[in-house]
Design an enzyme around this catalytic site. Structure first.
Site, mmCIF file in Angstrom:
data_model
loop_
_atom_site.group_PDB
_atom_site.id
_atom_site.type_symbol
_atom_site.label_atom_id
_atom_site.label_comp_id
_atom_site.label_asym_id
_atom_site.label_seq_id
_atom_site.Cartn_x
_atom_site.Cartn_y
_atom_site.Cartn_z
ATOM 1 N N HIS A 153 74.586 41.573 60.668
ATOM 2 C CA HIS A 153 73.711 41.482 61.862
ATOM 3 C C HIS A 153 72.391 42.207 61.642
ATOM 4 O O HIS A 153 71.751 42.627 62.608
ATOM 5 C CB HIS A 153 74.402 42.055 63.110
ATOM 6 C CG HIS A 153 75.814 41.589 63.310
ATOM 7 N ND1 HIS A 153 76.135 40.516 64.109
ATOM 8 C CD2 HIS A 153 76.978 42.042 62.792
ATOM 9 C CE1 HIS A 153 77.461 40.338 64.088
ATOM 10 N NE2 HIS A 153 77.990 41.246 63.284
ATOM 11 N N SER A 274 44.443 41.709 52.293
ATOM 12 C CA SER A 274 43.901 41.100 53.500
ATOM 13 C C SER A 274 42.387 41.213 53.449
ATOM 14 O O SER A 274 41.855 42.201 52.954
ATOM 15 C CB SER A 274 44.442 41.831 54.727
ATOM 16 O OG SER A 274 43.568 41.644 55.825
ATOM 17 N N LYS A 280 46.460 46.493 53.430
ATOM 18 C CA LYS A 280 47.542 45.516 53.341
ATOM 19 C C LYS A 280 47.886 45.104 51.922
ATOM 20 O O LYS A 280 47.042 45.021 51.045
ATOM 21 C CB LYS A 280 47.149 44.256 54.116
ATOM 22 C CG LYS A 280 47.044 44.498 55.606
ATOM 23 C CD LYS A 280 48.363 44.336 56.313
ATOM 24 C CE LYS A 280 48.562 42.879 56.642
ATOM 25 N NZ LYS A 280 49.755 42.681 57.423
ATOM 26 N N GLU A 287 56.799 34.686 50.975
ATOM 27 C CA GLU A 287 56.709 33.910 52.217
ATOM 28 C C GLU A 287 56.656 32.409 51.921
ATOM 29 O O GLU A 287 57.269 31.601 52.618
ATOM 30 C CB GLU A 287 55.471 34.326 53.009
ATOM 31 C CG GLU A 287 55.535 35.777 53.491
ATOM 32 C CD GLU A 287 54.171 36.272 53.950
ATOM 33 O OE1 GLU A 287 53.792 35.977 55.091
ATOM 34 O OE2 GLU A 287 53.481 36.943 53.163
#
Ligand code: ARG
Length: 455
Positions: A153, A274, A280, A287
């Site tokens: 979970h 970024s 970043k 992704e």
């Protein structure tokens, strides 16, 4: 190629919707191979002369070279790869070229080309997955004793080892390879000789062409041979499952890389910055791998929808079988390669993983097991006692292994000092030596076994 009974040409939009050369040129090599095998068989059976075969074979070899070297002029007016090749063959060798299409149709031709293409992709995918598995096994061997939180979970459950986690994916990709192997064995039948749909009156030798093209046997039913696209669906189904596995690992990498987790570090090689936020470091490759499953599963749904309800045998609908497959196969190849790159690049952060492994009372099960083993409590009672001790630790704001003995004894007076031997995360993972368990010694042995299997 088929203009005998036609006097007008097609409308521009008809030509546009009908043409497949824009994409089926990808199996040009399979098309010339298939035609050469067919021509050799026609000659061996005395259906065409040796001289005609020689001319055809040389012409096809030349065409294969032209295509390979990028010199071939593809024409949309000639619809597809089959007619483009044949038209060029007529240009090169003249009259004998017209004999190549004896005892054959574009229906068995396209089915053969496509099978050859998919078969090659199956083999390439198998190679790529093997290589990815090696990278995971290397990670597993190097990090066999790194302790990390195991989740259910996405909540801390029990400590596990990094190596064990890596090997879980090795098992998944091994199953993907076994699915590919099954698909390959099932699809390796040669449709060539089924002709348009009914077979042919010429004395062809289907064993010969099947052999020449590396198939196990000719397909048994001519109607099925030209209308079956199961082999593409088999590959796409396998590709979808494999992409789903990649997506799960990619998602874990995304989570692990976040500032809140910092379980792993990816270098500059697999991250981007970024344009506005200088701090970043984004895991874009992970992704994108996570997302590729969308188009791959989409291809499976697209083709199964095209095939659904098609009456036997060939319908032009089936020309829509190629683009989704090409796109999915390319996406899968890219995703596997990018994932291998990331697996080789990523470094687990041992200290952070260790601290995180102890958070969330992850050794509570070890405490319960100790109560069963040492004090002889039934597991259900041990579970209850442990729950109360966890509540005490929570109130005290401490981990289980830092909770004083008196506090534990306030719940169960028979608990002794020896309990602390099982409450550390190292002790927890070291004790999980059951077959398939997370203990470092199990992981090391399994990694060695995989290394040998994949060598
Ligand atoms: N370009 C066609 C395809 O990809 C080849 C088969 C054409 N057959 C036909 N009967 N028109 O499906």
């Amino acid at each position: 190629m088929w203009g005998g009974r036609f006097s007008g040409g097609p409308a521009a939009i008809m030509a546009e919707i009908n043409a497949s050369i824009g994409f089926d040129r990808r199996f040009a090599a399979q098309d010339t191979d298939g035609s050469r095998a067919h021509a050799a068989m026609l000659a061996a059976q005395g259906i065409i002369s040796q001289a005609d075969f020689d001319a055809i074979d040389q012409g096809l070899a030349q065409i294969a070279d032209e295509i390979e070297e990028g010199k071939f002029q593809f024409s949309t007016a000639l619809e597809d790869i089959h007619m483009n090749v044949e038209a060029r063959l007529i240009e090169i060798v003249g009259e004998p070229a017209g004999r190549l299409h004896t005892a054959r149709s574009r229906n068995d031709q396209v089915a053969t080309d496509f099978r050859l293409w998919v078969r090659e992709r199956i083999d390439q995918t198998d190679q790529a997955l093997t290589s990815l598995m090696r990278s995971l096994v290397d990670q597993a061997a190097a990090g066999a004793d790194i302790v990390m939180p195991g989740f259910t979970h996405l909540q801390s459950a029990q400590p596990v080892t990094w190596g064990h986690h890596m090997l879980a994916y090795v098992e998944m990709f091994a199953r993907d390879r076994s699915r590919l192997k099954d698909a390959r064995a099932r699809m390796n039948e040669c449709p060539l000789g089924a002709a348009a749909l009914a077979g042919t009156s010429f004395p062809i030798d289907r064993e010969m062409t099947a052999n020449a093209l590396g198939f196990d046997r000719p397909s048994a039913n001519s109607l099925d041979a030209v209308s079956d696209r199961d082999f593409v669906l088999d590959f796409l189904a396998t590709a979808t499952i494999s992409a789903m596995h990649l997506s799960r690992l990619a998602e874990e990498i995304v989570i692990w890389c976040s500032a809140q987790f910092r379980f792993v570090t990816l270098t500059d090689a697999f991250t981007t910055g970024s344009s506005i936020m200088p701090q970043k470091r984004n895991p874009d490759a992970a992704e994108l791998v996570r997302a590729k499953v969308g188009r791959i599963a989409g291809a499976l749904v697209a083709l199964v929808t095209v095939m659904k309800g098609l009456p036997l045998t060939y319908s032009k609908d089936m020309q829509e079988d190629k683009e989704p497959l090409f796109d999915a196969a390319d996406a899968l190849a890219l995703a596997i390669a990018a994932m291998e790159g990331m697996v080789r690049d990523m470094a687990p952060n041992r200290e952070i993983l260790h601290v995180a492994a102890g958070n969330g009372y992850a050794t509570a099960t070890d405490l319960a097991d100790w109560l069963v083993r040492v004090l002889g409590l039934p597991f259900r009672d041990a579970h209850h006692v442990t729950g109360r001790i966890v509540a005490l630790a929570e109130q005290a704001g401490t981990t289980l292994d830092a909770l004083p003995l008196e506090r534990m004894q306030s719940v169960e007076p028979r608990i002794t000092d020896a309990v602390y031997d099982v409450l550390s995360v190292e002790a927890s993972v070291a004790s999980r030596t059951s077959y398939g368990g997370t203990a470092p010694e199990c992981v090391r042995a399994t990694a060695v076994a995989w290394k040998e299997r994949l060598a």
